[in-house]
Design an enzyme around this catalytic site. Structure first.
Site, PDB file in Angstrom:
ATOM      1  N   ASP A  89      17.296  51.648  88.283  1.00 30.46           N
ATOM      2  CA  ASP A  89      16.394  51.039  89.298  1.00 30.46           C
ATOM      3  C   ASP A  89      15.786  52.001  90.456  1.00 30.46           C
ATOM      4  OD1 ASP A  89      18.770  51.289  90.679  1.00 30.46           O
ATOM      5  OD2 ASP A  89      19.221  49.137  90.424  1.00 30.46           O
ATOM      6  N   HIS A 136      24.428  41.018  91.203  1.00 31.81           N
ATOM      7  CA  HIS A 136      23.467  41.620  90.552  1.00 31.81           C
ATOM      8  C   HIS A 136      24.156  42.925  89.944  1.00 31.81           C
ATOM      9  CE1 HIS A 136      22.165  44.284  94.057  1.00 31.81           C
ATOM     10  NE2 HIS A 136      22.885  45.120  93.423  1.00 31.81           N
ATOM     11  N   ASN A 179      26.464  39.947  95.397  1.00 29.75           N
ATOM     12  CA  ASN A 179      25.713  38.843  94.888  1.00 29.75           C
ATOM     13  C   ASN A 179      25.851  38.641  93.295  1.00 29.75           C
ATOM     14  OD1 ASN A 179      23.737  40.422  94.208  1.00 29.75           O
ATOM     15  ND2 ASN A 179      22.251  39.173  95.110  1.00 29.75           N
ATOM     16  N   GLU A 211      18.666  40.256  90.104  1.00 28.95           N
ATOM     17  CA  GLU A 211      19.111  39.405  90.910  1.00 28.95           C
ATOM     18  C   GLU A 211      19.429  37.890  90.484  1.00 28.95           C
ATOM     19  OE1 GLU A 211      20.051  40.729  93.633  1.00 28.95           O
ATOM     20  OE2 GLU A 211      18.479  41.807  94.786  1.00 28.95           O
TER      21      GLU A 211
HETATM   22  C1  GLP Z   1      22.211  48.593  94.597  1.00 26.99           C
HETATM   23  C2  GLP Z   1      22.084  49.164  93.098  1.00 26.99           C
HETATM   24  C3  GLP Z   1      23.076  48.534  91.928  1.00 26.99           C
HETATM   25  C4  GLP Z   1      24.358  48.601  92.698  1.00 26.99           C
HETATM   26  C5  GLP Z   1      24.488  48.023  93.795  1.00 26.99           C
HETATM   27  C6  GLP Z   1      26.081  48.007  94.179  1.00 26.99           C
HETATM   28  O1  GLP Z   1      21.878  47.449  94.888  1.00 26.99           O
HETATM   29  N1  GLP Z   1      20.688  48.632  92.773  1.00 26.99           N
HETATM   30  O2  GLP Z   1      22.755  49.387  90.686  1.00 26.99           O
HETATM   31  O3  GLP Z   1      24.973  48.564  91.483  1.00 26.99           O
HETATM   32  O4  GLP Z   1      23.661  48.405  94.841  1.00 26.99           O
HETATM   33  O5  GLP Z   1      26.053  49.177  95.155  1.00 26.99           O
HETATM   34  P1  GLP Z   1      27.304  49.810  96.015  1.00 26.99           P
HETATM   35  O6  GLP Z   1      27.931  50.560  94.938  1.00 26.99           O
HETATM   36  O7  GLP Z   1      26.809  50.611  96.902  1.00 26.99           O
HETATM   37  O8  GLP Z   1      28.217  48.803  96.314  1.00 26.99           O
END
Ligand code: GLP
Length: 269
Positions: A84, A157, A155, A162
């Site tokens: 992403d 995702h 959440n 989402e």
């Molecule tokens: C972001 C990314 C996701 C990732 C998520 C969790 O939203 N788009 O791909 O998995 O964060 O991030 P973190 O590892 O910082 O908790």
């Protein structure tokens, strides 16, 4: 390389490895990424990896880059597709995922610059749908993803897919596309953007369908803040309200590596 106090579970048909802490998650995850590269190279001379951003995989990339610098691992025959990117954002903005990937991996290994694909946060809005469709076509033309690395949002995702109320069958087919970020995701992004007002509220994300088409999927979660989403994804029903639960549909290709705090709400956790 499993330690005596690691726990292996099978939940909703998926393999779940529970280790003590985040550092162990990253050590084991780096071993899995390296093994995925080596087995794809052995099978067809090249490896196509789907990569994730966020805080969780930083140390995974650090370990892989260290192995490369030590002469033990090459990315010469590797192609990557990132999950992403914020939209709109410049690739030279330090908060872009392109820039994150340069810092943590691309700038430290011998991956060909034109084979390190990140969705383009500068694409004109009227062209975003075509750009996203082209991203999926390129993955297919490259033979599909051998391996996909995933984190999970608080959440539930995956990528920036989402929670929604779509029928499961529809979610399972979601392609790469432009999306709006969920309030929980925006709140968590304050860490990168400094304030809620500064958070870019939209993003381009690889679709659930694209993610699920990977031949193997490694999902990582660390810390108590992820415990609820992890429990919902692994022990709840398959639902679009918890996008990570959709991984259950590809159960035999999915491995989770999580630490004890993230496993806190699992059976026996
Ligand atoms: C972001 C990314 C996701 C990732 C998520 C969790 O939203 N788009 O791909 O998995 O964060 O991030 P973190 O590892 O910082 O908790």
């Amino acid at each position: 390389m499993k330690d005596a106090d690691d726990r292996s579970l099978r939940l909703a048909g998926m393999s779940v490895i529970v280790v003590e802490n985040a550092a162990e998650v990253c050590r084991l995850a780096a071993d899995h990424v390296e093994a995925a590269i080596r087995s794809a190279l052995a099978a067809c001379g090249r490896a196509v990896l789907g990569l994730a951003t966020g805080a969780t995989p930083e140390a995974v990339y650090g370990r892989l880059a260290d192995r490369h610098e030590a002469g033990a691992l090459s990315f010469r025959d590797v192609t990557t597709y990132n999950l992403d990117e914020y939209y709109p954002i410049s690739p030279i903005d330090p908060r872009s995922y392109r820039s994150y990937m340069h810092r943590h991996l691309f700038g430290r290994v011998d991956l060909a610059p034109d084979r390190a694909h990140v969705l383009d946060g500068t694409v004109p809005e009227g062209f975003a749908a075509e750009h996203a469709a082209e991203f999926d076509r390129w993955i297919q033309a490259d033979g599909g993803l051998d391996f996909q690395l995933l984190g999970i949002g608080r959440n539930g995702h995956i990528g920036f897919n989402e929670p929604t109320d779509l029928p499961v069958a529809e979610s399972l087919r979601l392609p790469t596309r432009l999306v709006e970020l969920h309030p929980v995701t925006r709140a968590d992004a304050v860490r990168e953007f400094g304030s809620i007002e500064a958070v870019i509220p939209r993003a381009l994300t690889m679709g659930v369908g694209t993610i699920l088409s990977a031949r193997s999927i490694l999902s990582l979660a660390t810390g108590p803040r992820k415990a609820e989403a992890v429990a919902a994804a692994l022990t709840g029903p398959m639902t679009s309200a918890v996008p990570a639960s959709l991984l259950q549909s590809a159960a035999d290709r999915v491995i989770w590596i999580i630490d004890e705090p993230a496993a806190g709400l699992l059976p026996g956790g």
